[in-house]
Design a protein around this motif. Structure first.
Motif, PDB file in Angstrom:
ATOM      1  N   UNK A 183       0.835  -1.208   0.000  1.00  0.00           N
ATOM      2  CA  UNK A 183       0.000   0.000   0.000  1.00  0.00           C
ATOM      3  C   UNK A 183       0.870   1.260   0.000  1.00  0.00           C
ATOM      4  N   UNK A 184       1.931   1.224   0.800  1.00  0.00           N
ATOM      5  CA  UNK A 184       2.853   2.371   0.873  1.00  0.00           C
ATOM      6  C   UNK A 184       3.563   2.571  -0.471  1.00  0.00           C
ATOM      7  N   UNK A 185       3.999   1.469  -1.052  1.00  0.00           N
ATOM      8  CA  UNK A 185       4.687   1.554  -2.346  1.00  0.00           C
ATOM      9  C   UNK A 185       3.747   2.059  -3.450  1.00  0.00           C
ATOM     10  N   UNK A 186       2.485   1.666  -3.375  1.00  0.00           N
ATOM     11  CA  UNK A 186       1.508   2.148  -4.361  1.00  0.00           C
ATOM     12  C   UNK A 186       1.325   3.657  -4.230  1.00  0.00           C
TER      13      UNK A 186
ATOM     14  N   UNK B  81       2.141   6.577  -7.018  1.00  0.00           N
ATOM     15  CA  UNK B  81       1.224   7.653  -7.443  1.00  0.00           C
ATOM     16  C   UNK B  81       1.983   8.979  -7.451  1.00  0.00           C
ATOM     17  N   UNK B  82       2.773   9.189  -6.399  1.00  0.00           N
ATOM     18  CA  UNK B  82       3.561  10.422  -6.320  1.00  0.00           C
ATOM     19  C   UNK B  82       4.567  10.507  -7.472  1.00  0.00           C
ATOM     20  N   UNK B  83       5.196   9.373  -7.793  1.00  0.00           N
ATOM     21  CA  UNK B  83       6.181   9.360  -8.889  1.00  0.00           C
ATOM     22  C   UNK B  83       5.522   9.646 -10.235  1.00  0.00           C
ATOM     23  N   UNK B  84       4.315   9.118 -10.442  1.00  0.00           N
ATOM     24  CA  UNK B  84       3.608   9.377 -11.702  1.00  0.00           C
ATOM     25  C   UNK B  84       3.234  10.852 -11.798  1.00  0.00           C
TER      26      UNK B  84
ATOM     27  N   UNK C  35      -6.102   2.929   1.225  1.00  0.00           N
ATOM     28  CA  UNK C  35      -6.074   4.362   1.528  1.00  0.00           C
ATOM     29  C   UNK C  35      -5.093   5.094   0.610  1.00  0.00           C
ATOM     30  N   UNK C  36      -5.645   6.015  -0.201  1.00  0.00           N
ATOM     31  CA  UNK C  36      -4.791   6.841  -1.058  1.00  0.00           C
ATOM     32  C   UNK C  36      -4.284   8.026  -0.243  1.00  0.00           C
TER      33      UNK C  36
END
Ligand code: MG
Length: 168
Positions: A7-10, A14-17, A67-68
């Protein structure tokens, strides 16, 4: 099952994208400043693609009740001098994103998270295309030299944004 680690890596992905979108807008602005509207268009479309990548991850996370968490987006720090500079940086950046997707994939497999793996399968394939596109731009640029930049600019002006066809 989604683990806290995945979840943390996802969320980091999102931040990297979204940072990618920011970076490509910076590149688009560099070219717009040089009156190369085609190059600017190509990177503006690329930025939209990156936002759609972030959306795919967010849609997936919401779908499975994860959780996003949206963190701050970093400032693009690279200074461009030559017209070729953003093209080289774009390829380097996509290689970085590919490594990040592969890292996420390893974590998903390790945690037997087959749902996340399915999402990542699409991204692994997408990154092949992203690197190939960036590499192609560099190759074209090197082949044509300064005289052909006008023609290349016209070609790049034709790129239009198409929403990625991905459904969960
Ligand atoms: Mg991306």
């Amino acid at each position: 099952m989604l683990t806290k680690k995945v979840e943390k890596l996802l969320n980091e992905q999102i931040n990297k994208e979204l940072f990618s979108a920011y970076l490509y807008l910076d590149m688009a602005n560099f070219y717009a400043d040089k009156n190369l509207d085609g190059f600017a268009n190509w990177f503006t479309v690329q930025a939209k693609e990156e936002v759609s990548h972030a959306n795919i991850f967010m849609d997936y996370m919401k779908e499975i009740g994860a959780k996003v968490v949206l963190e701050a987006i970093a400032k693009p720090e690279v200074e461009f001098k030559e017209l070729k500079d953003p093209l080289v940086e774009a390829l380097k950046h996509e290689q970085f994103v590919t490594a990040s997707i592969h890292n996420l994939m390893e974590a998903a497999i390790e945690d037997k998270d087959y749902r996340t793996k399915m999402i990542l399968d699409w991204f692994v394939k997408e990154q092949i295309e992203e690197e190939a596109n960036a590499d192609e731009l560099i190759n074209h640029f090197d082949m044509i030299g300064s005289k052909g930049i006008y023609m290349m600019n016209k070609d790049l002006l034709a790129r239009v944004f198409e929403e990625p066809t991905f459904t969960i």
